[in-house]
Design a protein around this motif. Structure first.
Motif, PDB file in Angstrom:
ATOM      1  N   ALA A 148       0.944  -1.312   0.207  1.00 43.65           N
ATOM      2  CA  ALA A 148      -0.099  -0.141   0.050  1.00 43.65           C
ATOM      3  C   ALA A 148       0.803   1.289   0.065  1.00 43.65           C
ATOM      4  N   PRO A 149       1.917   1.409   0.833  1.00 45.42           N
ATOM      5  CA  PRO A 149       2.731   2.741   0.800  1.00 45.42           C
ATOM      6  C   PRO A 149       3.292   2.925  -0.572  1.00 45.42           C
ATOM      7  N   GLU A 150       3.809   1.989  -1.092  1.00 40.85           N
ATOM      8  CA  GLU A 150       4.489   2.259  -2.309  1.00 40.85           C
ATOM      9  C   GLU A 150       3.381   2.396  -3.569  1.00 40.85           C
ATOM     10  N   GLY A 151       2.487   1.576  -3.354  1.00 41.09           N
ATOM     11  CA  GLY A 151       1.348   1.991  -4.262  1.00 41.09           C
ATOM     12  C   GLY A 151       0.759   3.349  -4.106  1.00 41.09           C
ATOM     13  N   ARG A 152       0.822   3.898  -3.136  1.00 39.39           N
ATOM     14  CA  ARG A 152       0.251   5.580  -3.031  1.00 39.39           C
ATOM     15  C   ARG A 152       1.391   6.320  -3.601  1.00 39.39           C
ATOM     16  N   ASN A 153       2.494   5.890  -3.577  1.00 43.67           N
ATOM     17  CA  ASN A 153       3.756   6.799  -4.233  1.00 43.67           C
ATOM     18  C   ASN A 153       3.536   6.809  -5.728  1.00 43.67           C
ATOM     19  N   LEU A 154       3.004   5.435  -6.385  1.00 45.94           N
ATOM     20  CA  LEU A 154       2.975   5.325  -7.699  1.00 45.94           C
ATOM     21  C   LEU A 154       1.630   6.101  -8.204  1.00 45.94           C
ATOM     22  N   LEU A 155       0.402   6.104  -7.454  1.00 45.64           N
ATOM     23  CA  LEU A 155      -0.738   6.625  -7.485  1.00 45.64           C
ATOM     24  C   LEU A 155      -0.590   8.075  -7.612  1.00 45.64           C
ATOM     25  N   ASP A 171      -6.207  -4.967  -5.507  1.00 48.61           N
ATOM     26  CA  ASP A 171      -6.852  -6.079  -4.720  1.00 48.61           C
ATOM     27  C   ASP A 171      -6.714  -5.387  -3.354  1.00 48.61           C
ATOM     28  N   LYS A 172      -6.990  -6.647  -2.432  1.00 50.49           N
ATOM     29  CA  LYS A 172      -7.282  -6.181  -0.896  1.00 50.49           C
ATOM     30  C   LYS A 172      -6.115  -5.709  -0.381  1.00 50.49           C
ATOM     31  N   ALA A 173      -4.834  -5.894  -0.758  1.00 50.37           N
ATOM     32  CA  ALA A 173      -3.736  -5.107  -0.197  1.00 50.37           C
ATOM     33  C   ALA A 173      -3.747  -3.705  -0.134  1.00 50.37           C
ATOM     34  N   TYR A 174      -4.484  -3.036  -1.075  1.00 46.60           N
ATOM     35  CA  TYR A 174      -4.727  -1.697  -0.970  1.00 46.60           C
ATOM     36  C   TYR A 174      -6.124  -1.267  -0.779  1.00 46.60           C
ATOM     37  N   GLU A 175      -6.775  -2.022  -0.056  1.00 45.36           N
ATOM     38  CA  GLU A 175      -8.260  -1.572   0.324  1.00 45.36           C
ATOM     39  C   GLU A 175      -8.098  -0.631   1.672  1.00 45.36           C
ATOM     40  N   GLY A 176      -7.054  -0.149   2.307  1.00 46.22           N
ATOM     41  CA  GLY A 176      -6.998   0.627   3.436  1.00 46.22           C
ATOM     42  C   GLY A 176      -7.716   2.164   3.073  1.00 46.22           C
ATOM     43  N   ASN A 177      -7.930   2.798   3.971  1.00 43.71           N
ATOM     44  CA  ASN A 177      -8.579   3.952   3.875  1.00 43.71           C
ATOM     45  C   ASN A 177      -7.723   4.989   3.219  1.00 43.71           C
ATOM     46  N   ASP A 178      -6.497   4.937   3.497  1.00 45.62           N
ATOM     47  CA  ASP A 178      -5.662   6.237   2.995  1.00 45.62           C
ATOM     48  C   ASP A 178      -5.358   5.934   1.488  1.00 45.62           C
ATOM     49  N   THR A 179      -5.580   4.644   0.948  1.00 43.44           N
ATOM     50  CA  THR A 179      -5.071   4.842  -0.482  1.00 43.44           C
ATOM     51  C   THR A 179      -6.471   4.830  -1.248  1.00 43.44           C
ATOM     52  N   ARG A 180      -7.733   4.345  -0.568  1.00 43.16           N
ATOM     53  CA  ARG A 180      -8.823   4.746  -1.428  1.00 43.16           C
ATOM     54  C   ARG A 180      -9.068   6.056  -1.277  1.00 43.16           C
ATOM     55  N   GLN A 181      -8.857   6.825  -0.391  1.00 43.79           N
ATOM     56  CA  GLN A 181      -8.933   8.312  -0.184  1.00 43.79           C
ATOM     57  C   GLN A 181      -8.083   9.002  -1.313  1.00 43.79           C
ATOM     58  N   VAL A 191     -11.692   0.608  -7.305  1.00 49.74           N
ATOM     59  CA  VAL A 191     -12.318  -0.552  -7.531  1.00 49.74           C
ATOM     60  C   VAL A 191     -11.559  -1.749  -6.906  1.00 49.74           C
ATOM     61  N   VAL A 192     -11.866  -1.843  -5.558  1.00 50.76           N
ATOM     62  CA  VAL A 192     -11.205  -2.811  -4.507  1.00 50.76           C
ATOM     63  C   VAL A 192     -12.163  -3.554  -3.579  1.00 50.76           C
ATOM     64  N   PRO A 193     -12.027  -4.764  -3.472  1.00 52.59           N
ATOM     65  CA  PRO A 193     -13.106  -5.408  -2.580  1.00 52.59           C
ATOM     66  C   PRO A 193     -12.620  -5.195  -0.915  1.00 52.59           C
ATOM     67  N   PRO A 194     -13.639  -5.107   0.110  1.00 53.94           N
ATOM     68  CA  PRO A 194     -12.960  -4.816   1.195  1.00 53.94           C
ATOM     69  C   PRO A 194     -12.863  -6.288   1.891  1.00 53.94           C
ATOM     70  N   LYS A 195     -11.916  -6.140   3.059  1.00 56.74           N
ATOM     71  CA  LYS A 195     -11.612  -7.246   3.648  1.00 56.74           C
ATOM     72  C   LYS A 195     -12.738  -7.861   4.364  1.00 56.74           C
ATOM     73  N   VAL A 196     -12.766  -9.058   4.631  1.00 50.41           N
ATOM     74  CA  VAL A 196     -13.837  -9.834   5.320  1.00 50.41           C
ATOM     75  C   VAL A 196     -13.933  -9.044   6.794  1.00 50.41           C
ATOM     76  N   ASN A 197     -13.129  -8.758   7.470  1.00 52.26           N
ATOM     77  CA  ASN A 197     -13.381  -8.076   9.001  1.00 52.26           C
ATOM     78  C   ASN A 197     -13.551  -6.781   8.835  1.00 52.26           C
ATOM     79  N   ARG A 198     -14.045  -5.940   7.626  1.00 50.80           N
ATOM     80  CA  ARG A 198     -14.431  -4.712   7.492  1.00 50.80           C
ATOM     81  C   ARG A 198     -15.780  -4.527   8.060  1.00 50.80           C
TER      82      ARG A 198
END
Length: 258
Positions: A148-155, A171-181, A191-198
């Motif tokens: 997620a952290p490196e993914g945000r840098n790319l975005l 995928d679910k590795a990027y479903e955190g609030n910071d990345t989606r925001q 377009v990312v599925p939530p984790k089952v514990n959401r």
């Protein structure tokens, strides 16, 4: 597999002109790099018909340090041969195992995105792709680092690209609030599925999510080059050179493919 003269003409003007008494033309160097990338051999293992291996290695090393293929990669994205139409992009990462020859360089020699995880020494390639043949941007990180952290840098590199309204498939590795925001702040749609514990899961476009396989297919195509499948290069600047080269070569070879 080799780059033909017609395919080479697409990038010929983007490569540095060689001055003086140069016996090895750039197209020969490009095909020598293709041989090394495809077969994973050492530079000394180049067949003699390519010319002196050390001369080729010296030119490639100079190109890598000067970011020559970074420039070629960027220019091709805007060229008619690629003609990117961005309605959705996919964000993902893949693990590359590091060969023992790729470890042990002094830190002062340059960045080395190599880390140790359960599988041993490894590097992660993070990538944003428009489809299964078109990488928009990529970066490297040590193998044990989070996606997620490196993914945000790319975005963040997609800011002001004019792609507002496009979907970002993750995928679910990027479903955190910071990345989606961040995706929403860029004017794009996550377009990312939530984790089952959401506690408050959300709806997402499941049909659109199926297109995430495109970045996976791109990674699979990249790993067809053995110098990408295993990392033999100690420094990031050289490994990135091979990634750029593989993306460029794959696209050029497909130009005249029936």
């Amino acid at each position: 597999m080799e780059i033909t003269k017609s395919q080479f003409k697409i990038i010929e003007h983007l490569l540095p002109l060689q001055r003086g008494n140069v016996k090895i033309p750039n197209i020969q160097v490009i095909n020598a790099v293709l041989y090394v990338a495809e077969h994973g051999c050492k530079w000394r293992g180049l067949p003699e018909h390519f010319g002196n291996w050390h001369s080729i290695y010296t030119r490639v090393n100079r190109w890598a340090k000067n970011g020559v293929l970074d420039h070629v990669f960027g220019v091709l994205q805007d060229a008619d041969v690629i003609n990117i139409q961005v309605d959705e992009v996919s964000l993902d990462s893949t693990i590359i195992q590091v060969h023992p020859d790729g470890t042990g360089a002094l830190k002062k020699n340059g960045p080395q995105a190599i880390g140790k995880s359960r599988g041993g020494w490894s590097t992660k390639i993070h990538m944003v792709a428009a489809d299964d043949r078109t990488a928009l941007t990529f970066s490297l990180s040590p193998g044990q680092s989070g996606d997620a952290p490196e993914g945000r840098n790319l975005l963040k590199r997609l800011e002001n690209c004019g792609w507002e309204g496009a979907s970002v498939i993750m995928d679910k590795a990027y479903e955190g609030n910071d990345t989606r925001q961040l995706v929403l702040d860029l004017g794009m749609t996550p377009v990312v599925p939530p984790k089952v514990n959401r506690l408050t899961p959300w709806e997402y476009d499941k049909e659109m999510y199926k297109k995430r396989n495109e970045v996976e297919r791109l990674f699979r195509r990249l790993k067809g080059f053995r110098r990408i499948f295993s990392r033999f290069d100690k420094l990031d600047v050289v490994f990135k050179f091979f990634i750029n080269f593989s993306l460029i070569a794959d696209r050029l070879i497909s130009v005249n493919r029936p």
